[in-house]
Design a protein around this motif. Structure first.
Motif, PDB file in Angstrom:
ATOM      1  N   PRO A 295     -69.441  53.504 -64.431  1.00 56.02           N
ATOM      2  CA  PRO A 295     -69.901  52.117 -64.269  1.00 56.02           C
ATOM      3  C   PRO A 295     -71.086  52.032 -63.316  1.00 56.02           C
ATOM      4  O   PRO A 295     -71.321  52.936 -62.503  1.00 56.02           O
ATOM      5  N   ALA A 296     -71.814  50.926 -63.431  1.00 57.32           N
ATOM      6  CA  ALA A 296     -72.929  50.636 -62.531  1.00 57.32           C
ATOM      7  C   ALA A 296     -72.565  49.418 -61.696  1.00 57.32           C
ATOM      8  O   ALA A 296     -72.246  48.361 -62.249  1.00 57.32           O
ATOM      9  N   VAL A 297     -72.584  49.556 -60.375  1.00 58.25           N
ATOM     10  CA  VAL A 297     -72.172  48.475 -59.491  1.00 58.25           C
ATOM     11  C   VAL A 297     -73.030  48.473 -58.237  1.00 58.25           C
ATOM     12  O   VAL A 297     -73.639  49.480 -57.870  1.00 58.25           O
ATOM     13  N   CYS A 298     -73.063  47.330 -57.586  1.00 60.76           N
ATOM     14  CA  CYS A 298     -73.637  47.173 -56.254  1.00 60.76           C
ATOM     15  C   CYS A 298     -72.683  46.260 -55.492  1.00 60.76           C
ATOM     16  O   CYS A 298     -72.728  45.030 -55.664  1.00 60.76           O
ATOM     17  N   LEU A 299     -71.796  46.844 -54.689  1.00 61.18           N
ATOM     18  CA  LEU A 299     -70.706  46.103 -54.068  1.00 61.18           C
ATOM     19  C   LEU A 299     -70.760  46.242 -52.549  1.00 61.18           C
ATOM     20  O   LEU A 299     -71.025  47.323 -52.015  1.00 61.18           O
ATOM     21  N   PHE A 300     -70.490  45.121 -51.877  1.00 58.69           N
ATOM     22  CA  PHE A 300     -70.478  45.074 -50.425  1.00 58.69           C
ATOM     23  C   PHE A 300     -69.088  44.667 -49.960  1.00 58.69           C
ATOM     24  O   PHE A 300     -68.629  43.557 -50.261  1.00 58.69           O
ATOM     25  N   LEU A 301     -68.411  45.563 -49.245  1.00 58.39           N
ATOM     26  CA  LEU A 301     -67.109  45.261 -48.663  1.00 58.39           C
ATOM     27  C   LEU A 301     -67.310  44.939 -47.185  1.00 58.39           C
ATOM     28  O   LEU A 301     -68.001  45.687 -46.469  1.00 58.39           O
ATOM     29  N   THR A 302     -66.714  43.843 -46.762  1.00 61.74           N
ATOM     30  CA  THR A 302     -66.827  43.412 -45.371  1.00 61.74           C
ATOM     31  C   THR A 302     -65.429  43.219 -44.806  1.00 61.74           C
ATOM     32  O   THR A 302     -64.596  42.543 -45.422  1.00 61.74           O
ATOM     33  N   CYS A 303     -65.177  43.825 -43.651  1.00 64.08           N
ATOM     34  CA  CYS A 303     -63.877  43.718 -43.004  1.00 64.08           C
ATOM     35  C   CYS A 303     -64.078  43.819 -41.499  1.00 64.08           C
ATOM     36  O   CYS A 303     -65.144  44.252 -41.034  1.00 64.08           O
ATOM     37  N   PRO A 304     -63.096  43.431 -40.698  1.00 68.40           N
ATOM     38  CA  PRO A 304     -63.219  43.615 -39.248  1.00 68.40           C
ATOM     39  C   PRO A 304     -63.483  45.080 -38.913  1.00 68.40           C
ATOM     40  O   PRO A 304     -62.880  45.976 -39.508  1.00 68.40           O
ATOM     41  N   PRO A 305     -64.399  45.370 -37.989  1.00 66.15           N
ATOM     42  CA  PRO A 305     -64.741  46.774 -37.678  1.00 66.15           C
ATOM     43  C   PRO A 305     -63.533  47.621 -37.286  1.00 66.15           C
ATOM     44  O   PRO A 305     -63.507  48.820 -37.572  1.00 66.15           O
ATOM     45  N   GLU A 306     -62.529  46.995 -36.660  1.00 59.25           N
ATOM     46  CA  GLU A 306     -61.370  47.795 -36.239  1.00 59.25           C
ATOM     47  C   GLU A 306     -60.485  48.201 -37.405  1.00 59.25           C
ATOM     48  O   GLU A 306     -59.570  49.016 -37.235  1.00 59.25           O
TER      49      GLU A 306
END
Length: 613
Positions: A295-306
């Motif tokens: 697959p072709a994707v451009c994904l950004f996962l965001t979570c607390p740094p800890e």
């Protein structure tokens, strides 16, 4: 007698402390593997410096020159020498190794590069003078004044000159430049507010621009990196689960690649290549792609740094989640939900590929056929044939071969004025007992009936399996299938899971299985072929795979056996019913293996084929 390993010296040697130069050169092997690694580290430092514009210049694939110029906040003279010493950084206070909010933090990049190359660092803080310091093969100079308008310039020359053996492992200049370009593009996606330019100055002067991205819309930058086709065939992703959010774009299954070159994954803005995330990505597309497509994707996962550990490897491309199952579940469920909402949509590149396969020769010396340049007499005869009775009159003595008429669908019960309301149009004919030709208001649709029905049966079976209500058909006489002992063992372990999808089996002696009932939707099936395919699927998945993960693969095999077979002539009502069900079923634009189930051609495309455009 075994031969001793001549590369291992068993002689006793004295333990000694490595000096700073030796240890930095060893560390450089992890941090700086090739010129692209050095560019990555320097570009990350420039981004951490709050730059708004960064220019990267490389020569000979980065082997002879790497220069990174930024307009960030700079480094004061008192800290220049410290910046080139190992484990010195401004991004950590030493107390918290979890709450990391910058690209760099280990303090290894500059000293590692300086240990194997000739590095010059020039910087100027606003309101102060500019200073520079140099390090050649690990030997540090004293800071001296220099001329610089602002920001920082890091110049690396003769990479690996201090460790010439490493040069032998580098690839060609073209390959190294391509790797540098890939690194720059990935980092530019994570910083759309920063203008980034990459130049190749191998021939001297200003050189040529390899990549340039101005400050602007993130979607526009993504289109510049992944291409217009990706943006046109991608679905916007926006999902959240227990504090982790996922945004970005994912391409339709029919817009897949032969390698994982179009997968851009970011965690808290950091580009990563993580096995958990890539495995989840394959799991999300498992229903739609064969194993040789990606697959072709451009994904950004965001979570607390800890919640994520980025200190797994010196290259900082791997991460470790505190709850990996949560991140994996978000990717799988988020992507599957978005793909389901796409309905029967297939990528536009399917039609482009179809047109490309039918393009006439356009070379300068291509022959001009007589039909392309008709004579005056031919044009006159053509005009006569276009009259209401012309063809009937001229067809006397016609020697062309007789063509059997196709199954034409006049669509009884479907008024012509209602046809535009159907996205996949109205069926008009069936070709070669498999392909359905449908007419749309602005073009035509060509449907692979077997592939389309396979997807429809598969989605129906999945829904029934989820509700544990698959209708079954008990066999009057159980079908006894002889199998190898390993296959019997695999099926025995999966009895309960197979029963959930309507396939009830029982052991029958040492090397046989009795089929007691099958899903009613299959009708009459070849038991031997069905169980053999299921055994192959179970063996291919491995022993550690959970039964729940294998169910969809098994259902896919069952659906293939229960779908419309090529060679069956369909009535008009059946063809239209298939089209209507495709419109109402998610993922019906591609079969279970990722191939398109239909091709759409607009009128302008059809006219182009006949030279009317």
């Amino acid at each position: 007698m075994s031969q001793p390993d001549r590369y291992i010296d068993a002689e006793r040697r004295v333990i000694r402390q490595l000096d700073a130069t030796e240890s930095n050169r060893i560390a450089a092997g992890e941090v700086v593997e090739r010129p692209a690694s050095a560019v990555k580290e320097l570009l990350e430092n420039a981004l951490d410096a709050g730059s708004s514009r960064i220019t990267i210049a490389v020569a000979d694939g980065g082997k002879t020159l790497i220069r990174v110029t930024d307009d960030g906040h700079g480094i004061p003279q008192s800290e220049l020498s410290l910046a080139l010493s190992r484990h010195a950084t401004s991004k950590l206070d030493g107390d918290d190794l979890v709450n990391i909010r910058s690209f760099g933090f280990r303090g290894e990049a500059l000293p590692s590069i300086g240990a194997v190359a000739r590095l010059r660092l020039s910087s100027r803080v606003a309101g102060d003078e500019a200073w520079e310091v140099a390090v050649n093969g690990g030997v540090l100079s004293t800071p001296t004044p220099c001329s610089l308008r602002g920001g920082t310039v890091v110049e690396v020359r003769d990479l690996f000159y201090a460790t010439p053996a490493r040069l032998k492992f580098l690839r060609t200049d073209r390959a190294e430049l391509q790797a540098i370009s890939e690194v720059v593009k990935r980092l530019s996606l994570s910083a759309p507010s920063v203008a980034i330019t990459l130049r190749d100055v191998s021939g001297g002067g200003e050189g040529r621009v390899i990549y340039s991205a101005e400050r602007g819309d993130p979607a526009a930058r993504m289109e510049a990196v992944l291409g217009r086709d990706f943006r046109a065939n991608a679905i916007e992703i926006n999902a959240e689960r227990q504090g982790i959010t996922m945004t970005g774009f994912a391409a339709l299954p029919t817009y897949s690649r032969g390698a994982a070159v179009a997968q851009f994954l970011f965690v808290n803005g950091r580009p990563v290549r993580d096995k958990v995330l890539t495995g989840a990505l394959r799991g999300a597309y498992a229903d739609f792609l064969s194993r040789d497509r990606h697959p072709a994707v451009c994904l950004f996962l965001t979570c607390p740094p800890e919640e994520v550990d980025v200190n797994v490897h010196p290259a900082k491309t791997e991460v470790r989640f505190r709850e990996p199952a949560l991140a994996r579940g978000l990717i799988v469920s988020g992507l599957r939900h978005a793909l389901a909402e796409a309905g029967h949509r297939a990528s536009t590149t399917v039609a482009d590929a179809t047109l490309g396969a039918m393009q006439p020769r356009t070379a300068p010396n291509a022959p001009i056929y007589q039909m392309d340049r008709p004579s005056l007499g031919a044009r006159s005869a053509a005009y006569q044939l276009q009259s209401p009775r012309g063809f009937a009159e001229e067809s006397v003595g016609w020697t062309g071969a007789r063509v059997e008429p196709a199954v034409v669908d006049d669509s009884p019960g479907i008024p012509e004025q209602d046809a535009p309301s159907y996205p996949l149009g109205v069926a008009r004919a069936q070709l070669h007992e498999n392909y359905i030709v449908a007419q749309t208001p602005d073009g035509m649709i060509l449907v692979d009936a077997h592939a389309a029905h396979e997807r429809l049966v598969y989605e129906r079976l999945k829904g029934q399996a989820a509700a544990r209500s698959v209708p079954t058909q008990a066999l009057l006489i159980p079908d006894i299938v002889d199998l190898a002992a390993d296959d019997v063992a695999r099926l025995t372990d999966a009895f309960e899971a197979l029963a959930q999808v309507g396939l009830e089996l029982e052991p029958f002696g040492a090397g046989a299985i009795a089929i007691q009932s099958v899903p009613a939707a299959l009708g009459q099936v070849d038991g031997k072929a069905l169980l053999t395919d299921i055994c192959d699927e179970l063996a291919d998945q491995g022993t550690t795979t959970r039964i729940a993960d294998r169910l969809d693969a098994i259902l896919s095999r069952i659906a293939c056996h229960g779908s419309v077979r090529t060679g069956r002539r369909m009535q008009a009502e059946e063809m239209n019913a298939l089209l209507r069900e495709m419109e109402a079923t998610p993922h019906s634009g591609q079969c279970n293996h990722g191939r398109p189930t239909y091709v759409e051609l607009k009128m302008k495309d059809i006219e182009r084929l006949f030279g009317r455009s």
